[in-house]
Structures are given as structure tokens and as C-alpha cells.
Design an enzyme around this catalytic site. Structure first.
Site, mmCIF file in Angstrom:
data_model
loop_
_atom_site.group_PDB
_atom_site.id
_atom_site.type_symbol
_atom_site.label_atom_id
_atom_site.label_comp_id
_atom_site.label_asym_id
_atom_site.label_seq_id
_atom_site.Cartn_x
_atom_site.Cartn_y
_atom_site.Cartn_z
ATOM 1 N N GLU A 17 -26.324 43.770 9.479
ATOM 2 C CA GLU A 17 -25.859 44.635 8.397
ATOM 3 C C GLU A 17 -24.331 44.647 8.264
ATOM 4 O OE1 GLU A 17 -28.606 48.258 7.914
ATOM 5 O OE2 GLU A 17 -28.900 47.652 9.972
ATOM 6 N N SER A 144 -32.033 48.073 6.997
ATOM 7 C CA SER A 144 -31.856 47.435 5.687
ATOM 8 C C SER A 144 -33.078 46.640 5.242
ATOM 9 C CB SER A 144 -30.622 46.513 5.680
ATOM 10 O OG SER A 144 -29.457 47.295 5.597
ATOM 11 N N TYR A 210 -29.741 46.649 -2.284
ATOM 12 C CA TYR A 210 -28.318 46.347 -2.502
ATOM 13 C C TYR A 210 -27.994 45.651 -3.817
ATOM 14 C CZ TYR A 210 -28.259 47.806 2.322
ATOM 15 O OH TYR A 210 -28.410 48.546 3.473
ATOM 16 N N ARG A 249 -30.002 60.293 7.774
ATOM 17 C CA ARG A 249 -30.824 60.214 6.552
ATOM 18 C C ARG A 249 -32.234 59.833 6.955
ATOM 19 N NH1 ARG A 249 -29.930 55.452 3.709
ATOM 20 N NH2 ARG A 249 -32.147 55.181 4.038
ATOM 21 N N ASP A 251 -36.088 58.739 6.061
ATOM 22 C CA ASP A 251 -36.874 58.029 5.038
ATOM 23 C C ASP A 251 -38.339 58.444 5.099
ATOM 24 O OD1 ASP A 251 -34.552 56.686 4.413
ATOM 25 O OD2 ASP A 251 -35.092 54.850 5.490
ATOM 26 N N GLU A 264 -38.593 56.771 9.325
ATOM 27 C CA GLU A 264 -37.506 56.584 10.305
ATOM 28 C C GLU A 264 -36.336 57.498 9.949
ATOM 29 O OE1 GLU A 264 -34.868 53.378 10.013
ATOM 30 O OE2 GLU A 264 -34.884 53.369 7.826
ATOM 31 N N ASN A 266 -32.025 57.348 9.984
ATOM 32 C CA ASN A 266 -30.853 56.465 10.097
ATOM 33 C C ASN A 266 -29.686 57.311 10.594
ATOM 34 O OD1 ASN A 266 -31.967 54.018 8.449
ATOM 35 N ND2 ASN A 266 -32.472 55.849 7.261
ATOM 36 N N GLY A 270 -25.965 54.191 5.026
ATOM 37 C CA GLY A 270 -24.997 53.546 4.132
ATOM 38 C C GLY A 270 -23.988 54.567 3.610
HETATM 39 N N1 LIG Z 1 -45.578 52.448 6.547
HETATM 40 C C1 LIG Z 1 -45.028 52.104 5.390
HETATM 41 N N2 LIG Z 1 -45.728 52.250 4.209
HETATM 42 C C2 LIG Z 1 -45.178 51.880 3.045
HETATM 43 N N3 LIG Z 1 -43.951 51.349 2.917
HETATM 44 C C3 LIG Z 1 -43.217 51.171 4.025
HETATM 45 C C4 LIG Z 1 -43.719 51.538 5.322
HETATM 46 N N4 LIG Z 1 -42.790 51.228 6.232
HETATM 47 C C5 LIG Z 1 -41.749 50.700 5.554
HETATM 48 N N5 LIG Z 1 -41.997 50.663 4.231
HETATM 49 C C6 LIG Z 1 -41.071 50.141 3.192
HETATM 50 O O1 LIG Z 1 -40.082 49.349 3.837
HETATM 51 C C7 LIG Z 1 -38.780 49.960 3.708
HETATM 52 C C8 LIG Z 1 -37.978 49.838 4.991
HETATM 53 O O2 LIG Z 1 -38.684 50.439 6.054
HETATM 54 P P1 LIG Z 1 -38.013 51.378 7.129
HETATM 55 O O3 LIG Z 1 -39.058 51.768 8.114
HETATM 56 O O4 LIG Z 1 -37.291 52.491 6.455
HETATM 57 O O5 LIG Z 1 -36.999 50.376 7.879
HETATM 58 P P2 LIG Z 1 -35.453 50.000 7.664
HETATM 59 O O6 LIG Z 1 -34.805 50.443 8.930
HETATM 60 O O7 LIG Z 1 -35.420 48.531 7.507
HETATM 61 O O8 LIG Z 1 -34.956 50.749 6.459
HETATM 62 C C9 LIG Z 1 -39.059 51.405 3.313
HETATM 63 O O9 LIG Z 1 -37.943 51.931 2.617
HETATM 64 C C10 LIG Z 1 -40.330 51.271 2.485
HETATM 65 O O10 LIG Z 1 -40.039 50.837 1.155
HETATM 66 MG MG LIG Z 2 -35.225 52.794 6.007
#
Ligand SMILES: Nc1ncnc2c1ncn2[C@@H]1O[C@H](COP(=O)(O)OP(=O)(O)O)[C@@H](O)[C@H]1O
Ligand SMILES: [Mg+2]
Length: 308
Positions: A17, A144, A210, A249, A251, A264, A266, A270
Site C-alpha cells: 500500500e 486495500s 482508488y 475505521r 468495515d 475488519e 483498519n 486512508g
Molecule cells: N465476507 C465478505 N462478504 C462480502 N464481501 C466481502 C467479504 N469480505 C470482504 N468482502 C469485500 O472485500 C473488500 C475487502 O475486504 P476486507 O475484509 O475489508 O479487507 P481489506 O483489508 O483488503 O480491506 C470489502 O470491502 C468487501 O467489498
Molecule cells: Mg477493508
């Protein structure tokens, strides 16, 4: 900030990143310069120890995303140097950065998160039997959306898992939640307005994150007061459960029955002027420059070890 304090912004680094970290660092430095703060930047690409020992800053604003920045490494180093910094402790950062560790904590504390299994190069074949698509394969320690694969059918499963395990050694296979996506920024322990993300891609992948125009961001999110309160409460609980500090933040995915799932947290989200947490802060009445100053003030309370 009193004008005599010197702030150093750590940015760049050498994680996947790096490019985003350069943008975050630049935006933070520009904001602090506009506010009259004495600030320098250090690109952490080839280390930062010598530079910090020379500069001897009073405070550090860490704008490093991913490995080396969000995993507790830089925080440990700054603790040794006794320089206060914005954001979470080394331990809190480690807990949030390792998605498997974080999910164990969520489960223990009753924070809803999608079902998951940890797969390794050795065990993935045996574990496949327990997985039914749609599932999401993701690296345990990355951000990311780098390295994320959506597996929609049983036929795609073995190949996707094998190649992901080959690349990352250890990955998370998580039940996919079909529904709407949200994110909630936390500032000093309190939730900011909820943001809904509407990616034009199949999910919020690297490009959707991005490339301007590839995702619509709705803030405040057009949701019921009840869902808003639930997401904000869960974001605050997640931040606290992981022991995060100053900001983060969280998610979320929310299914069609309005059941929320934390994906997760963060610990260094960003931080450009158009990034998500700053967007939410602006809606709450805090412009980007003030947000940067507020975070420095929080770190400043820890100057000379007064508060930790
Ligand atoms: N269990 C899930 N169900 C649906 N979409 C998911 C799931 N896990 C991840 N995603 C999609 O992938 C993206 C990135 O996943 P995330 O776990 O937030 O990891 P990162 O650290 O890469 O942001 C999320 O913003 C979402 O759009
Ligand atoms: Mg994420």
C-alpha cells in the site's frame, strides 16, 4: 499545537500500500503546514530510525498503511525511542491487522462477523469439505482488497484456494455476505456518520477503492435510524475490543435481513482529503485540517509519558 513542537509524518514505506501511504502522508503534511505546524516528512522506504534519531521530532503522525505501519512494527520502534505517535499501540495494531486474530476477538466478545476458517498450504485440502460457496478468500495480513478472491461456485474453489495459499501461505476463507456495504470511522472512541459504499465492480476491490467514479459514497448513509445506531455501536465496540486508540475505521457488510457483520478494523485508514474517515468527519463538522490537528492533540496528551 504550540509552534515549538516538531512533528514528523512517516509515510510511504514498502508495503503493497506504498502508493496510498504516499498520498495520505502528503495530504496530512499539507494540512499541518496550512495550520502553521512545524512539520517534516520521512519516507520509510529504506527505514526511518536514523532519520528520526537525527530529527528528534516531538510527535509522529504515522501515515503508513499495511505491513510495517499497521502491524505494530513502527509503533514498537517508536515506543523504544519514546516518541509519542498518533494512533494505536503496537499491540492494538497487531490485533487489528491480523484478520484471524481480530475475528477470534470478535467472536469472543459477541461482535458479529462472517463464519471463517484459516487455511494453510498444509491443511487446505482437508478443510475444503467444510466450505460452501459463496466464500471470500483473503490474505490474513493485507489491506486495500489486495489478494482477495470471490469464489461463487464449488467448481472454482480448489483452484482459488490453492493459488491463494501458494501466494500467502496462510489465508482466511470467509462466508460471503450478500448485501450492502458500510464503513464507520471512529474518532477518539466515538463513531462518525455511517458511510455506504456502492462499488460499480462486483465488490469493493482495489480499483473500485482508488479509481474516482468507480464507487459511490453515500454519507450519511440512507438507512434507518436503528441500523445507523447498530453500526455505530458495533464500530465503537470493535474499536474498543481490539484496544485501538485515537482513530480507526470499521468495515461492514449487512445482509438482506439487515444483519450486520464486521469484516475488519483498519488502525490507519486512508487519509487523503477524499478518504472515507475524513469524509465522515467533514459531515460531522470537522474539516480535514482540524481532523489532523485533533489527532495530533490526542497524541500530544501522551507527551512525556503523561497519559498512555
Ligand atoms: N465476507 C465478505 N462478504 C462480502 N464481501 C466481502 C467479504 N469480505 C470482504 N468482502 C469485500 O472485500 C473488500 C475487502 O475486504 P476486507 O475484509 O475489508 O479487507 P481489506 O483489508 O483488503 O480491506 C470489502 O470491502 C468487501 O467489498
Ligand atoms: Mg477493508
Amino acid at each position: 499545537m504550540s509552534s515549538k513542537e516538531h512533528v514528523c509524518v512517516l509515510y510511504g514505506g514498502n508495503s503493497d500500500e506504498r502508493a496510498i501511504s504516499i498520498r495520505s502522508g502528503k495530504a496530512i503534511m499539507e494540512a499541518l503546514v496550512r495550520q502553521g505546524v512545524s512539520v517534516t516528512g520521512v519516507d520509510a522506504k529504506n527505514g526511518y530510525l536514523k532519520e528520526l534519531q537525527t530529527q528528534k521530532p516531538d510527535l509522529i503522525f504515522i501515515a503508513l498503511h499495511g505491513k510495517g505501519g499497521e502491524d505494530g512494527e513502527v509503533q514498537k520502534c517508536l515506543d523504544r525511542l519514546r516518541i509519542p505517535y498518533v494512533g494505536s499501540t503496537a499491540q492494538g495494531s497487531q490485533r487489528a491487522f491480523d484478520k484471524a486474530k481480530a475475528k477470534r476477538i470478535f467472536k469472543k466478545q459477541g461482535i458479529p462477523t462472517p463464519k471463517s476458517v484459516v487455511l494453510t498450504q498444509k491443511n487446505w485440502k482437508q478443510k475444503l469439505a467444510h466450505l460452501s460457496p459463496p466464500i471470500v478468500i483473503k490474505p490474513i495480513c493485507n489491506g486495500s482488497s489486495i489478494g482477495i478472491t470471490m469464489v461463487e461456485s464449488v467448481g472454482q474453489l480448489a483452484k482459488a484456494v490453492e493459488s491463494s495459499c501458494k501466494q500467502y501461505s496462510i489465508v482466511l476463507a470467509e462466508q460471503k455476505v450478500v448485501g450492502r456495504e458500510f464503513t464507520v470511522g471512529i474518532l477518539d472512541g466515538k463513531a462518525l456518520p455511517v458511510i455506504e459504499l456502492k462499488p460499480k465492480h462486483a465488490f469493493y476491490d482495489f480499483e473500485a477503492k482508488y479509481t474516482p467514479g468507480l464507487t459511490d459514497y453515500l454519507v450519511p448513509a440512507p438507512i434507518s435510524d436503528q441500523l445507523k445506531r447498530t453500526l455505530q455501536m458495533l464500530a465503537e465496540r470493535t474499536h474498543a475490543a481490539l484496544g485501538l486508540r485515537d482513530f480507526s475505521r470499521v468495515d461492514f457488510m449487512v445482509d438482506s435481513g439487515e444483519n450486520p457483520y464486521v469484516l475488519e478494523a483498519n488502525s490507519i485508514p486512508g487519509f487523503t482529503e477524499t478518504s472515507l474517515l475524513p469524509k465522515a468527519a467533514r459531515v460531522a463538522g470537522l474539516e480535514f485540517d482540524q481532523l489532523c490537528l485533533k489527532l495530533l492533540e490526542l497524541a500530544k496528551r501522551r507527551l512525556k509519558g503523561s497519559l498512555k
